[in-house]
Design an enzyme around this catalytic site. Sequence first.
Site, short mmCIF file in Angstrom:
data_model
loop_
_atom_site.label_atom_id
_atom_site.label_comp_id
_atom_site.label_asym_id
_atom_site.label_seq_id
_atom_site.Cartn_x
_atom_site.Cartn_y
_atom_site.Cartn_z
N LYS A 10 140.83 81.11 50.91
CA LYS A 10 140.19 80.44 49.95
C LYS A 10 140.87 81.13 48.41
O LYS A 10 141.30 81.95 48.57
CB LYS A 10 138.68 80.53 50.04
CG LYS A 10 138.18 79.84 51.01
CD LYS A 10 136.48 80.22 51.03
CE LYS A 10 135.80 79.61 52.15
NZ LYS A 10 134.54 79.93 51.99
N TYR A 50 133.80 69.55 52.16
CA TYR A 50 132.41 70.13 52.25
C TYR A 50 131.38 69.29 52.56
O TYR A 50 130.30 69.62 51.97
CB TYR A 50 132.40 71.08 51.20
CG TYR A 50 132.96 72.67 51.32
CD1 TYR A 50 132.58 73.23 52.64
CD2 TYR A 50 134.02 73.07 50.53
CE1 TYR A 50 133.38 74.19 52.79
CE2 TYR A 50 134.34 74.43 50.50
CZ TYR A 50 134.02 75.00 52.04
OH TYR A 50 134.57 76.38 51.95
N ASN A 113 133.87 84.56 50.12
CA ASN A 113 133.95 85.10 51.63
C ASN A 113 135.41 84.91 52.20
O ASN A 113 135.54 84.96 53.29
CB ASN A 113 132.92 84.92 52.44
CG ASN A 113 132.92 83.27 52.49
OD1 ASN A 113 133.60 82.53 52.16
ND2 ASN A 113 131.56 83.04 53.19
N HIS A 116 138.11 80.18 55.39
CA HIS A 116 136.99 79.10 55.83
C HIS A 116 137.81 79.05 57.25
O HIS A 116 138.90 79.01 57.61
CB HIS A 116 137.18 77.80 55.18
CG HIS A 116 136.95 76.53 55.99
ND1 HIS A 116 135.46 76.13 56.30
CD2 HIS A 116 137.49 75.68 57.06
CE1 HIS A 116 135.34 75.04 57.01
NE2 HIS A 116 136.72 74.65 57.41
N GLU A 127 139.01 68.19 60.18
CA GLU A 127 139.74 69.02 59.01
C GLU A 127 141.25 68.92 59.24
O GLU A 127 141.80 69.07 58.15
CB GLU A 127 139.06 70.49 59.25
CG GLU A 127 137.64 70.50 58.69
CD GLU A 127 137.05 71.80 58.87
OE1 GLU A 127 135.91 71.90 58.46
OE2 GLU A 127 137.57 72.62 59.53
P1 IDP Z 1 131.06 79.29 56.89
O1 IDP Z 1 132.17 79.40 55.85
O2 IDP Z 1 130.86 80.58 57.83
O3 IDP Z 1 131.13 78.01 58.11
P2 IDP Z 1 129.05 77.57 55.95
O4 IDP Z 1 127.53 77.80 56.47
O5 IDP Z 1 129.83 76.47 56.55
O6 IDP Z 1 129.75 78.80 56.35
O7 IDP Z 1 129.29 77.41 54.42
C1 IDP Z 1 130.62 77.01 53.78
C2 IDP Z 1 130.62 77.99 52.59
O8 IDP Z 1 129.65 77.94 51.60
C3 IDP Z 1 130.56 79.63 52.91
O9 IDP Z 1 131.72 79.88 53.32
C4 IDP Z 1 130.32 79.89 51.69
O10 IDP Z 1 131.48 80.14 50.87
C5 IDP Z 1 129.27 78.96 51.12
N1 IDP Z 1 128.04 79.34 51.12
C6 IDP Z 1 127.16 79.03 52.38
N2 IDP Z 1 126.00 79.58 52.25
C7 IDP Z 1 125.90 79.72 50.80
C8 IDP Z 1 124.73 80.45 50.12
O11 IDP Z 1 123.73 80.47 50.57
N3 IDP Z 1 125.05 80.64 48.65
C9 IDP Z 1 126.29 80.72 48.17
N4 IDP Z 1 127.60 80.09 48.90
C10 IDP Z 1 127.25 79.77 50.14
MG MG Z 2 131.40 76.21 57.91
#
Ligand code: IDP
Ligand code: MG
Length: 153
Positions: A10, A50, A113, A116, A127
Site C-alpha cells: 500500500k 474495497y 498496515n 493487502h 482481485e
Molecule cells: P485485511 O487488510 O487484514 O484483510 P480488512 O478487514 O479486509 O483487513 O480491512 C481492509 C483494510 O481496511 C485494512 O487492511 C485496514 O487498512 C482498513 N481497516 C480495517 N478496519 C479498520 C478500522 O477499524 N479502522 C481503520 N481502518 C481499518
Molecule cells: Mg481484507
Amino acid sequence: MTERTLVLIKPDGVQRLLVGRILARFEERGLRMVGLKLASVDREFAERHYAVHRERPFFEGLVTFITSSPVVALVLEGPNAIAVVRAMVGATRPHEAAPGTIRGDLALDTGQNLVHASDGPETADFELGLWFAPGELFDYPRDADRWILGPER
Ligand code: IDP
Ligand code: MG
C-alpha cells in the site's frame, strides 16, 4: 493445492521505502511471482477493490489512503498461497499482529498496515481479475522449485 493470491504494497509501504524488503519476504519464502507492477489507483477503482467494505465507517478514509500514492500490486503463486500469505501479513490491527509477520514487525496503525492480501479463493479470483489482465501474468518454470516444492514438482 496451488493457488494464486493478490498482494498490494500500500502507499505507506511505497512511501516508507519498504517495497524491496516486503517483496524479499515473499520471494525468500519460495512463492513464485507471476505478476508485478506499480499502479496508481483512482477512486472508482479503489471503491471496486474495497467494495465489501462500502458500509464500514472507515471506508472513505481507506479509499483516500489507497489512492494517495502508487501501490505495488503482485500476484504470488504456490501451495496454499492464500493462507500462507495471509499468515505472513499478520492480523489487520498491527498491535494484534504477531512478531515475524509484516504488520507485526513493521506497522503500528490499522489504517496504515502496509499490505493487502486476498482473504480466500473467491476474493483472490475477483482481485486478480481486477488488477491484472491475463497477458500480465506469467507462467514460467524455476529451477529452484525442485528444492522449494520437492522433487516431484
Ligand atoms: P485485511 O487488510 O487484514 O484483510 P480488512 O478487514 O479486509 O483487513 O480491512 C481492509 C483494510 O481496511 C485494512 O487492511 C485496514 O487498512 C482498513 N481497516 C480495517 N478496519 C479498520 C478500522 O477499524 N479502522 C481503520 N481502518 C481499518
Ligand atoms: Mg481484507
